[in-house]
Design an enzyme around this catalytic site. Structure first.
Site, mmCIF file in Angstrom:
data_model
loop_
_atom_site.group_PDB
_atom_site.id
_atom_site.type_symbol
_atom_site.label_atom_id
_atom_site.label_comp_id
_atom_site.label_asym_id
_atom_site.label_seq_id
_atom_site.Cartn_x
_atom_site.Cartn_y
_atom_site.Cartn_z
ATOM 1 N N ASN A 1 32.452 27.904 49.675
ATOM 2 C CA ASN A 1 31.565 29.263 49.939
ATOM 3 C C ASN A 1 31.924 30.355 48.414
ATOM 4 O OD1 ASN A 1 31.685 31.753 51.055
ATOM 5 N ND2 ASN A 1 33.182 32.274 52.476
ATOM 6 N N HIS B 1 40.859 33.124 51.611
ATOM 7 C CA HIS B 1 42.295 33.549 50.600
ATOM 8 C C HIS B 1 42.837 34.670 50.836
ATOM 9 C CE1 HIS B 1 39.651 34.218 47.277
ATOM 10 N NE2 HIS B 1 39.248 34.062 48.262
ATOM 11 N N ARG B 2 41.817 35.822 50.971
ATOM 12 C CA ARG B 2 42.736 36.581 50.387
ATOM 13 C C ARG B 2 43.938 37.340 51.572
ATOM 14 N NH1 ARG B 2 42.159 36.858 46.065
ATOM 15 N NH2 ARG B 2 39.725 36.640 44.801
ATOM 16 N N LYS C 1 41.637 28.157 48.498
ATOM 17 C CA LYS C 1 39.561 28.522 47.545
ATOM 18 C C LYS C 1 40.039 29.068 45.791
ATOM 19 C CE LYS C 1 35.538 31.393 48.425
ATOM 20 N NZ LYS C 1 35.474 32.262 47.778
ATOM 21 N N ASP D 1 38.390 42.906 45.069
ATOM 22 C CA ASP D 1 39.640 41.915 45.185
ATOM 23 C C ASP D 1 40.634 42.671 45.927
ATOM 24 O OD1 ASP D 1 36.980 40.456 45.281
ATOM 25 O OD2 ASP D 1 37.924 39.154 43.836
ATOM 26 N N ASP E 1 37.584 26.144 44.879
ATOM 27 C CA ASP E 1 35.766 27.146 44.330
ATOM 28 C C ASP E 1 35.243 26.624 43.152
ATOM 29 O OD1 ASP E 1 35.665 28.517 46.417
ATOM 30 O OD2 ASP E 1 35.972 30.642 45.138
ATOM 31 N N GLU F 1 33.848 36.625 51.702
ATOM 32 C CA GLU F 1 34.855 35.345 53.027
ATOM 33 C C GLU F 1 34.726 35.352 53.766
ATOM 34 O OE1 GLU F 1 35.205 36.422 50.153
ATOM 35 O OE2 GLU F 1 36.677 34.725 48.869
HETATM 36 O O1 LIG Z 1 31.702 37.771 39.665
HETATM 37 C C1 LIG Z 1 32.504 37.285 39.793
HETATM 38 O O2 LIG Z 1 33.022 36.032 39.739
HETATM 39 C C2 LIG Z 1 33.142 38.083 40.490
HETATM 40 C C3 LIG Z 1 32.740 39.179 41.235
HETATM 41 C C4 LIG Z 1 32.843 39.858 42.772
HETATM 42 O O3 LIG Z 1 31.579 40.012 43.354
HETATM 43 P P1 LIG Z 1 30.861 41.144 43.887
HETATM 44 O O4 LIG Z 1 30.466 41.470 42.418
HETATM 45 O O5 LIG Z 1 29.858 40.582 45.356
HETATM 46 O O6 LIG Z 1 31.630 42.902 44.647
HETATM 47 C C5 LIG Z 1 34.159 39.509 43.353
HETATM 48 O O7 LIG Z 1 34.292 39.689 44.702
HETATM 49 C C6 LIG Z 1 34.797 37.736 42.900
HETATM 50 O O8 LIG Z 1 35.177 37.452 43.921
HETATM 51 C C7 LIG Z 1 34.166 37.292 42.161
HETATM 52 C C1 LIG Z 2 34.540 37.546 47.138
HETATM 53 C C2 LIG Z 2 35.216 36.328 46.272
HETATM 54 O O1 LIG Z 2 34.526 35.500 46.579
HETATM 55 P P1 LIG Z 2 33.669 35.332 46.154
HETATM 56 O O2 LIG Z 2 33.475 34.215 44.372
HETATM 57 O O3 LIG Z 2 33.327 33.389 46.997
HETATM 58 O O4 LIG Z 2 32.394 36.010 45.798
HETATM 59 C C3 LIG Z 2 36.713 36.144 46.404
HETATM 60 O O5 LIG Z 2 37.167 35.221 45.557
HETATM 61 O O6 LIG Z 2 37.918 37.586 47.391
#
Ligand SMILES: O=C(O)C1=C[C@@H](OP(=O)(O)O)[C@@H](O)[C@H](O)C1
Ligand SMILES: C=C(OP(=O)(O)O)C(=O)O
Length: 686
Positions: free
Chosen positions: A99, A411-412, A439, A336, A52, A364
């Site tokens: 992703n 990944h999770r 990721k 998460d 990422d 994901e």
């Molecule tokens: O802003 C961020 O860094 C994130 C927000 C969350 O997503 P959502 O807002 O779509 O739930 C989380 O799931 C993602 O892994 C990271």
């Molecule tokens: C939802 C996730 O990733 P993203 O930042 O791509 O939304 C995650 O890391 O669980």
């Protein structure tokens, strides 16, 4: 990182020790973008190095930011020189964002406001992850964004914005929906200061509907403040960016360790009995002062029974209540880390319900469906709804099933289900495509293996056989395919022979004790790049000569030498498993190994193989001498009194003659291994 097709985790029993976690994904990608938009150079410490962050770094580089070094190197900061709020005229780029939601969404907003000609692409799953609410918000401003495939989803084309309409709408707040992903609001919050810097009026954003995953907005606001932007937060409904806001690099910034990654180790501490002499798990790099919302996973884990203490940037976790307590929790604030609660639920005393997690379905993978399907494979009872999951663990140890976990490139899912290896039934767990952890946590399994202890000694595959039977090549490839460690026991005897002759000790029986004493003083390293170091010197080539082979055969006949190397060899046994190549692996060193293979081939065939090996290495060779030497070695190896070369009684034989390829031998060993796995039937059905 394990890049194997699957990773078999043997049953795990205990855990203990300390782990330093990699940087937070959410902080890393925000800091990278904010540094890129700012004036000046930002030095970023402890940046996460993962898929990422790599797509974000590559994108920033493609946009003309100076990134040094171009690749993240452990322990070394990364410096980003920003664009000071503007891109060159006619900037254009095609950006591949994998992703990574934290790259795709914020970059879309920033580039739509900066303007240029950009294509935002990603992996196929990215094209199923919504972005329409963000595009709608940006279009209100006059941004030019087109969908290249499906309406509402990437890939996107971004063009030159037209902000003239802004004047006519005055300071009307920009509306954005908050109920699908908080990343849309985060993206606007990070992009709109670019407009506010020249705007005579403050810019307001109104959230329409419920705002999910709020703590991520908190991270955004905290980091914006570090870069000079102070956003007013009116009850999480309206956010106001003051007129004249301008990005300013803080000079240097540190990335906390990832609180979501911490959840797997918090769960580990809660689930695993403490390893002997250890007291639970210490997690370093993130603690109770974290700005990451997922730190509140600590509260949920405590509610389930974990005993957790912590300081500003560390946590300590030990098993408390056991079995864990089932909980019923609204998880909207920890989307998460809540997945890790689902893994903990497998060890609870009843049914656990995780609510308000509808966003799992657009991450994901469809995480509610995936979690349910995989937990069911283990024997759990699972109920799922649009926005909840309810898990009842297998009723008794015998209700658990050995499962091969499909990971959906998520990944999770991989990290969560690694915790199923602590099941009370003593079953192993197979994690398919373990590299999906790249990721956010490429070395997750290495970190896990450093803390856990298997229920029974780690599995070993012994590959024994005479000299030049091809066992080294086969063992190396089998180890690579399974992600197992490799013990080239012959190399240890070669090293012993080399060290003894260099020390001027005659390689004869009456000197065996001196050689054994010398062995105890040697510092031997088998480096990951295949080099072999003796007391710091690279001896990889020196131990591969014919003379070194002969010397190895001589010293290996001495019982004292064999004894001196015994524990050394056994210490190679480690998670997730070991492939041991030698002559007495199955008979003496690892008599309990679950798979023993004996490779054989005619002396002529082996001499031919050795001849080719030497020629390929650029060494001179003579077939006639080689054959004679090899027969002499065979005689010594099979006739010595100390562990003579012979197949273990339970060894499976493979005739590795010239007409058989290396790949055939490797496939045969892997297939024998597979037949010994409890998920063999299920796997072959897939
Ligand atoms: O802003 C961020 O860094 C994130 C927000 C969350 O997503 P959502 O807002 O779509 O739930 C989380 O799931 C993602 O892994 C990271
Ligand atoms: C939802 C996730 O990733 P993203 O930042 O791509 O939304 C995650 O890391 O669980």
């Amino acid at each position: 990182m394990f890049t194997t097709e699957f990773l078999d985790l043997p049953h795990l029993a205990r855990a203990g020790g300390s782990v330093q976690l990699p940087g937070s994904k959410s902080i890393s990608n925000r800091v990278l973008l904010l540094a890129a938009l700012s004036a000046g150079t930002t030095t970023i410490h402890d940046l996460l190095d993962s898929d990422d962050t790599r797509v974000m770094l590559d994108a920033l580089h493609a946009l003309g930011c100076t990134v040094t070094p171009r690749q993240v190197t452990p322990g070394q900061p990364v410096q980003i020189t920003g664009i000071d709020g503007a891109l060159p005229n006619n900037a254009r780029a095609q950006l591949f964002l994998g992703n990574a939601g934290t790259a795709m969404r914020p970059l879309t907003a920033a580039l739509a406001i900066l303007g240029g000609s950009f294509e935002m692409t990603g992996v196929p799953r990215m094209y199923e992850r919504p972005i329409g609410d963000l595009v709608d918000a940006l279009r209100q401003l006059g941004c030019q964004i087109d969908y290249l495939r499906d309406e509402g989803f990437p890939p996107l084309r971004i063009g030159q914005p037209d902000f003239r309409q802004l004047g006519s709408t005055g300071a009307a707040p920009i509306q954005v929906r908050g109920d699908v992903s908080s990343q849309f609001l985060t993206s606007l919050l990070m992009a709109l200061p670019l407009l506010a810097s020249t705007s005579p009026q403050a810019i307001a954003i109104d959230v329409v509907g419920e705002l999910i995953s709020k703590p991520y907005i908190h991270i955004t606001l905290e980091l914006l403040a570090r870069f000079g932007i102070r956003v007013e937060n009116h009850g999480w409904q309206r956010f106001v960016i003051p007129a004249g806001s301008r990005y300013q690099s803080p000079g240097s910034i540190h990335v906390e360790a990832d609180a979501s990654s911490a959840s797997y180790f918090i769960a580990l501490g809660a689930i695993a009995a403490s390893a002997e002499g250890q007291n639970g798990i210490k997690i370093e790099g993130v603690g109770l002062d974290s700005i990451q919302g997922d730190i509140r996973f600590v509260e949920a884990a405590r509610a389930m029974g974990a005993e957790i203490t912590g300081g500003p940037n560390w946590l300590h976790v030990a098993r408390g209540r056991w079995p864990l307590r089932a909980i019923d929790l609204d998880c909207n604030h920890i989307p998460d880390a809540a997945m890790t609660l689902a893994a903990m639920a497998l060890y609870a005393d009843g049914t656990t319900t995780l609510r308000n997690i509808a966003s799992w379905r657009v991450k994901e993978t469809d995480r509610i469906a995936a979690m349910a399907a995989e937990a069911r494979k283990l024997g759990a009872l699972v109920e799922e709804g649009a926005g909840f999951i309810r898990i009842t663990p297998p009723a008794a140890p015998e209700d658990w099933r050995a499962a091969s976990i499909h990971t959906y490139d998520d990944h999770r899912i991989a990290m969560c289900f690694s915790l199923a290896a602590f099941n009370p039934a003593g079953l192993p767990v197979r994690i398919q495509d373990p590299k999906c952890v790249a990721k956010t946590f490429p070395d997750y399994f290495e970190a896990l293996f450093a803390l856990v202890q298997p229920g029974a000694p780690a599995p070993v595959i012994c590959i024994d056989g005479p000299t030049a039977s091809g066992k080294g090549t086969v063992a190396t490839l089998v180890a690579q395919r399974l992600g197992f460690a490799l013990l080239d026991s012959g190399a240890l005897y070669r090293i012993a022979g080399l060290a003894a002759s260099r020390a001027g000790i005659a390689l004869q029986a009456d000197q065996a004790d001196r050689i054994a004493a010398l062995i105890a003083t040697l510092h031997i390293v088998f480096a990951p790049d295949q080099r072999v170091l003796l007391n710091g010197e690279d001896i990889s080539l020196a131990i591969r000569t014919e003379e070194a082979g002969m010397n190895a055969s001589r010293v290996s006949a001495f019982p004292a030498v064999r004894q001196a190397l015994l524990q050394w060899q056994r210490d190679f046994r480690r998670l997730p498993g070991l492939v041991a190549d030698g002559r007495d692996m199955g008979t003496v060193i690892f008599p309990d190994a679950p798979l023993k293979v004996f490779l054989s081939a005619s002396a002529e065939c082996r001499a031919q193989r050795r001849f080719k090996q030497l020629i390929d290495k650029g060494l001179s060779a003579n077939m006639h001498d080689l054959l004679a030497d090899l027969q002499a070695r065979d005689a010594r190896d099979t006739q010595r009194s100390a562990s003579p070369l012979q197949p273990a009684e339970d060894a499976l034989h493979w005739d590795n003659n010239a007409e058989r390829t290396v790949e055939q031998a490797v496939q045969q060993v892997l297939s024998w291994w597979q037949q010994r796995q409890p998920f063999a039937a299920e796997e072959s059905a897939v």
